[in-house]
Design a protein around this motif. Structure first.
Motif, short mmCIF file in Angstrom:
data_model
loop_
_atom_site.label_atom_id
_atom_site.label_comp_id
_atom_site.label_asym_id
_atom_site.label_seq_id
_atom_site.Cartn_x
_atom_site.Cartn_y
_atom_site.Cartn_z
N GLY A 3 -7.62 -27.04 -20.24
CA GLY A 3 -8.82 -27.05 -21.06
C GLY A 3 -10.06 -26.97 -20.21
N VAL A 4 -9.92 -27.14 -18.91
CA VAL A 4 -11.04 -26.97 -17.98
C VAL A 4 -10.65 -25.83 -17.03
N THR A 5 -11.43 -24.76 -17.06
CA THR A 5 -11.12 -23.55 -16.29
C THR A 5 -12.09 -23.39 -15.14
N GLN A 6 -11.56 -23.21 -13.95
CA GLN A 6 -12.40 -23.01 -12.78
C GLN A 6 -12.14 -21.64 -12.18
N THR A 7 -13.21 -20.98 -11.81
CA THR A 7 -13.10 -19.68 -11.12
C THR A 7 -14.11 -19.63 -9.98
N PRO A 8 -13.76 -18.93 -8.89
CA PRO A 8 -12.44 -18.38 -8.62
C PRO A 8 -11.45 -19.47 -8.19
N ARG A 9 -10.19 -19.14 -8.09
CA ARG A 9 -9.20 -20.10 -7.62
C ARG A 9 -9.27 -20.25 -6.10
N HIS A 10 -9.57 -19.17 -5.43
CA HIS A 10 -9.68 -19.18 -3.97
C HIS A 10 -10.96 -18.44 -3.57
N LEU A 11 -11.61 -18.93 -2.51
CA LEU A 11 -12.83 -18.29 -2.04
C LEU A 11 -12.92 -18.47 -0.53
N VAL A 12 -13.13 -17.36 0.16
CA VAL A 12 -13.39 -17.39 1.59
C VAL A 12 -14.80 -16.85 1.79
N MET A 13 -15.62 -17.62 2.46
CA MET A 13 -17.00 -17.17 2.66
C MET A 13 -17.49 -17.48 4.07
N LYS A 19 -22.55 -17.98 -2.58
CA LYS A 19 -21.53 -17.80 -3.62
C LYS A 19 -21.70 -18.89 -4.66
N SER A 20 -21.02 -18.72 -5.80
CA SER A 20 -21.07 -19.74 -6.85
C SER A 20 -19.68 -20.02 -7.38
N LEU A 21 -19.44 -21.28 -7.67
CA LEU A 21 -18.22 -21.71 -8.35
C LEU A 21 -18.56 -21.96 -9.81
N LYS A 22 -17.61 -21.61 -10.67
CA LYS A 22 -17.86 -21.76 -12.11
C LYS A 22 -16.82 -22.68 -12.73
N CYS A 23 -17.28 -23.48 -13.67
CA CYS A 23 -16.40 -24.37 -14.42
C CYS A 23 -16.75 -24.26 -15.89
N GLU A 24 -15.72 -24.20 -16.73
CA GLU A 24 -15.94 -24.03 -18.16
C GLU A 24 -14.98 -24.94 -18.93
N GLN A 25 -15.50 -25.66 -19.90
CA GLN A 25 -14.64 -26.49 -20.75
C GLN A 25 -15.03 -26.30 -22.21
N HIS A 26 -14.01 -26.23 -23.05
CA HIS A 26 -14.23 -26.11 -24.49
C HIS A 26 -13.51 -27.25 -25.19
N LEU A 27 -13.62 -28.43 -24.60
CA LEU A 27 -12.99 -29.63 -25.15
C LEU A 27 -13.98 -30.45 -25.96
N GLY A 28 -15.23 -30.01 -25.98
CA GLY A 28 -16.26 -30.78 -26.67
C GLY A 28 -16.72 -31.99 -25.90
N ASP A 99 -14.56 -42.27 -19.37
CA ASP A 99 -13.32 -41.97 -20.07
C ASP A 99 -12.38 -41.23 -19.13
N GLY A 100 -11.13 -41.07 -19.56
CA GLY A 100 -10.20 -40.28 -18.79
C GLY A 100 -10.74 -38.87 -18.58
N TYR A 101 -10.68 -38.43 -17.35
CA TYR A 101 -11.17 -37.11 -17.00
C TYR A 101 -10.10 -36.06 -17.23
N THR A 102 -10.53 -34.85 -17.61
CA THR A 102 -9.68 -33.68 -17.59
C THR A 102 -10.17 -32.80 -16.44
N PHE A 103 -9.30 -32.57 -15.47
CA PHE A 103 -9.67 -31.78 -14.30
C PHE A 103 -9.25 -30.33 -14.48
N GLY A 104 -10.01 -29.44 -13.84
CA GLY A 104 -9.57 -28.08 -13.67
C GLY A 104 -8.62 -27.99 -12.49
N SER A 105 -8.13 -26.79 -12.21
CA SER A 105 -7.18 -26.60 -11.11
C SER A 105 -7.87 -26.47 -9.77
N GLY A 106 -9.19 -26.37 -9.78
CA GLY A 106 -9.93 -26.37 -8.53
C GLY A 106 -10.16 -24.99 -7.94
N THR A 107 -11.12 -24.93 -7.03
CA THR A 107 -11.37 -23.75 -6.22
C THR A 107 -11.12 -24.13 -4.77
#
Lengths: 112, 111
Positions: A3-13, A19-28, A99-107
């Protein structure tokens, strides 16, 4: 997916890149967080946003710049990073702080 | 300052064993104690949580034991399976504030 989406999954810089990391959640959820996870260290809280407002900056260097345009999206803008900034960057959200956190898979970030 | 101390750093058990992971905290105002499970390449996932008004909580094969006077809490995994191999984090928070995480325990369960 959690429910928490992170992009990109891998980044070499490079150290001079931006660069920018993005996180998106639609859990309200109303609170969003950036964490840094390095080997053999506790999860390090970087930033906390509550209802789009930054409520905590845990002494993070200015080369990391967060942005929260709305309650569903969180960005981490990166510039002139150092090799020691290489780590897994995790985004999380919760209904409210504590509250309990919902984590993304990370970058997985590698700075060369 | 590390407010939540977790041990051991790593743990190896055989299938069917009962690994126990311990955490100690300093702040007596903490009122929420979750455990997270993290598999390689994934973010931590909430496993089970307890509040200080109870001394034990079970969910499936996972049990949290809580000792308020000792300021300690632990995770027990009954009948452990190779699929339980992961890194486990304890955490604590107070008054709906941010979570403070322990350093993690890498668990390996061998068949």
């Amino acid at each position: 997916e959690t429910g928490v989406t992170q992009t990109p999954r891998h980044l070499v810089m490079g150290m001079t890149n931006k660069k920018s990391l993005k996180c998106e959640q639609h859990l309200g959820h109303n609170a969003m967080y950036w964490y840094k996870q390095s080997a053999k260290k506790p999860l390090e809280l970087m930033f906390v946003y509550n209802f789009k407002e930054q409520t905590e900056n845990n002494s993070v260097p200015s080369r990391f710049s967060p942005e929260c345009p709305n309650s569903s999206h969180l960005f981490l803008h990166l510039h002139t990073l150092q090799p020691e900034d290489s780590a897994l960057y995790l985004c999380a959200s919760s209904q409210q702080k504590g509250d309990g956190y919902t984590f993304g898979s990370g970058t997985r970030l590698t700075v060369v | 300052q590390q407010q939540v101390k977790q041990s051991p750093q790593s743990l190896i058990v055989q299938k069917g064993g009962i690994p126990i992971i311990n955490c100690a905290y300093e702040n007596t105002a903490f009122d929420y104690f979750p455990w997270y499970q993290q598999f390689p390449g994934k973010g931590p996932a909430l496993l089970i949580a307890i509040r200080p008004d109870v001394s034990e909580k079970k969910e499936g094969r996972f049990t949290i034991s809580f000792n308020k006077s000792a300021k300690q809490f632990s995770l027990h995994i009954m009948d452990s399976q190779p699929g339980d191999s992961a890194t486990y984090f304890c955490a604590a928070s107070r008054d709906s504030d941010k979570l403070i995480f322990g350093t993690g325990t890498r668990l390996q369960v061998f068949p």
